[in-house]
Write a protein that holds these residues in place. Structure first.
Motif, PDB file in Angstrom:
ATOM      1  N   THR A  39      -1.270   9.975  11.052  1.00 57.54           N
ATOM      2  CA  THR A  39      -2.396   9.070  10.793  1.00 57.54           C
ATOM      3  C   THR A  39      -2.359   8.561   9.356  1.00 57.54           C
ATOM      4  O   THR A  39      -2.558   7.357   9.103  1.00 57.54           O
ATOM      5  N   GLN A  40      -2.099   9.468   8.411  1.00 57.22           N
ATOM      6  CA  GLN A  40      -1.987   9.048   7.020  1.00 57.22           C
ATOM      7  C   GLN A  40      -0.766   8.152   6.807  1.00 57.22           C
ATOM      8  O   GLN A  40      -0.816   7.199   6.015  1.00 57.22           O
ATOM      9  N   GLY A  44      -1.136   4.367   5.465  1.00 56.79           N
ATOM     10  CA  GLY A  44      -0.434   3.907   4.261  1.00 56.79           C
ATOM     11  C   GLY A  44       0.338   2.629   4.501  1.00 56.79           C
ATOM     12  O   GLY A  44       0.327   1.713   3.674  1.00 56.79           O
ATOM     13  N   ILE A  45       1.021   2.550   5.650  1.00 54.93           N
ATOM     14  CA  ILE A  45       1.772   1.330   5.976  1.00 54.93           C
ATOM     15  C   ILE A  45       0.829   0.144   6.120  1.00 54.93           C
ATOM     16  O   ILE A  45       1.098  -0.958   5.610  1.00 54.93           O
ATOM     17  N   ILE A  46      -0.295   0.356   6.812  1.00 53.26           N
ATOM     18  CA  ILE A  46      -1.252  -0.746   7.026  1.00 53.26           C
ATOM     19  C   ILE A  46      -1.842  -1.218   5.698  1.00 53.26           C
ATOM     20  O   ILE A  46      -1.917  -2.421   5.431  1.00 53.26           O
ATOM     21  N   GLN A  48      -0.652  -0.917   2.625  1.00 60.44           N
ATOM     22  CA  GLN A  48       0.332  -1.586   1.776  1.00 60.44           C
ATOM     23  C   GLN A  48       0.716  -2.953   2.338  1.00 60.44           C
ATOM     24  O   GLN A  48       0.963  -3.901   1.589  1.00 60.44           O
ATOM     25  N   THR A  49       0.748  -3.058   3.671  1.00 60.45           N
ATOM     26  CA  THR A  49       1.047  -4.352   4.279  1.00 60.45           C
ATOM     27  C   THR A  49      -0.052  -5.368   3.994  1.00 60.45           C
ATOM     28  O   THR A  49       0.217  -6.534   3.683  1.00 60.45           O
ATOM     29  N   VAL A  50      -1.310  -4.917   4.085  1.00 61.24           N
ATOM     30  CA  VAL A  50      -2.439  -5.808   3.787  1.00 61.24           C
ATOM     31  C   VAL A  50      -2.404  -6.242   2.331  1.00 61.24           C
ATOM     32  O   VAL A  50      -2.632  -7.424   2.008  1.00 61.24           O
ATOM     33  N   ALA A  51      -2.118  -5.314   1.424  1.00 59.83           N
ATOM     34  CA  ALA A  51      -2.054  -5.656  -0.004  1.00 59.83           C
ATOM     35  C   ALA A  51      -0.936  -6.650  -0.279  1.00 59.83           C
ATOM     36  O   ALA A  51      -1.109  -7.616  -1.039  1.00 59.83           O
TER      37      ALA A  51
END
Length: 242
Positions: A39-40, A44-46, A48-51
């Motif tokens: 879950t973490q 983290g991927i989500i 960083q992708t949004v940023a």
């Protein structure tokens, strides 16, 4: 780090990136450990992708406005004498320039409306992370995590710099429009057509700027202010903990 084994018990588990209090869940046992770990990992991927998407979208829209303003300045330079691929009539050239200037300002306004909330989250997040990472770097200077904290600190500083530099580019280009309008031979325009140049200069000097939540202006001066605030907060933390 890989899986670790506790000395006092026969437990082997994967340590989490973000530790969870044992009052909430004991993440040392399976399958709770795997659930929290993945879950973490996905979170983290989500995040960083949004940023990355927010920074890229801001850069694309700002560079598009920057390019259109640069083309507009070329039109302004040839307003008085015209050129082969431009209209032969002064009134038509002036109308085209004014319409394009209004469209660009409206585009910048829409960009500000779409991205001001995302920019606020990024700027505040980077500011808090810079403050805490500076403190962690000093506290762990003799430990093994100082290099990791320094790399993360450089990452957040660079992210903040990108947002502020993009806003600075757009603001400076808008000011150059007014400077270009003044430097042409506007006195050679027939009649009272030069009054339109005055209006363009006024609009360029008071044009819309990119901000973070309508609170922080995205500029290099704001970047310097954030860095000064981060250093002051770091000194306060050092004073309170020593």
């Amino acid at each position: 780090m890989g899986k670790i084994t506790e000395r006092n018990s026969n437990l082997t588990y994967q340590p989490l990136v973000y530790p969870v209090a044992r009052m909430i869940a004991d993440t040392r046992h399976s399958p709770i450990n795997e659930i929290f770990f993945w879950t973490q990992f996905a979170s983290g991927i989500i995040s960083q992708t949004v940023a990355t998407a927010a920074c890229s979208l801001t850069a694309v829209l700002a560079v598009h406005a920057y390019g259109r303003l640069k083309v507009l300045m070329q039109w302004i330079v040839h307003l008085v004498d015209g050129r082969e691929d431009f209209s032969n009539n002064v009134d038509e050239r002036l109308a085209i320039i004014m319409q394009e200037h209004v469209r660009i300002l409206y585009f910048i306004k829409l960009t500000e409306k779409v991205l001001h909330q995302v920019s606020l989250v990024e700027v505040l997040g980077c500011t808090f992370n810079i403050c805490f990472l500076g403190y962690y770097t000093i506290m762990e200077w003799k430990g093994g995590f100082a290099i990791t904290y320094i790399i993360l600190l450089m990452n957040f500083v660079f992210n903040l710099f990108v947002f502020c530099y993009i806003g600075e580019l757009v603001a400076e280009q808008c000011k150059r429009v007014s400077e270009t309008s003044y430097m042409i031979d506007w006195h050679r325009l027939p009649g009272r057509k030069a009054l339109a140049i005055v209006l363009m200069i006024a609009m360029s000097n008071s044009s819309i700027k990119l901000t973070a939540g309508h609170i922080i202006e995205l500029s290099m001066s704001s970047f310097a202010d954030v860095m000064k605030t981060s250093v002051a907060y770091l000194n306060m933390l050092r004073t309170l903990t020593t």
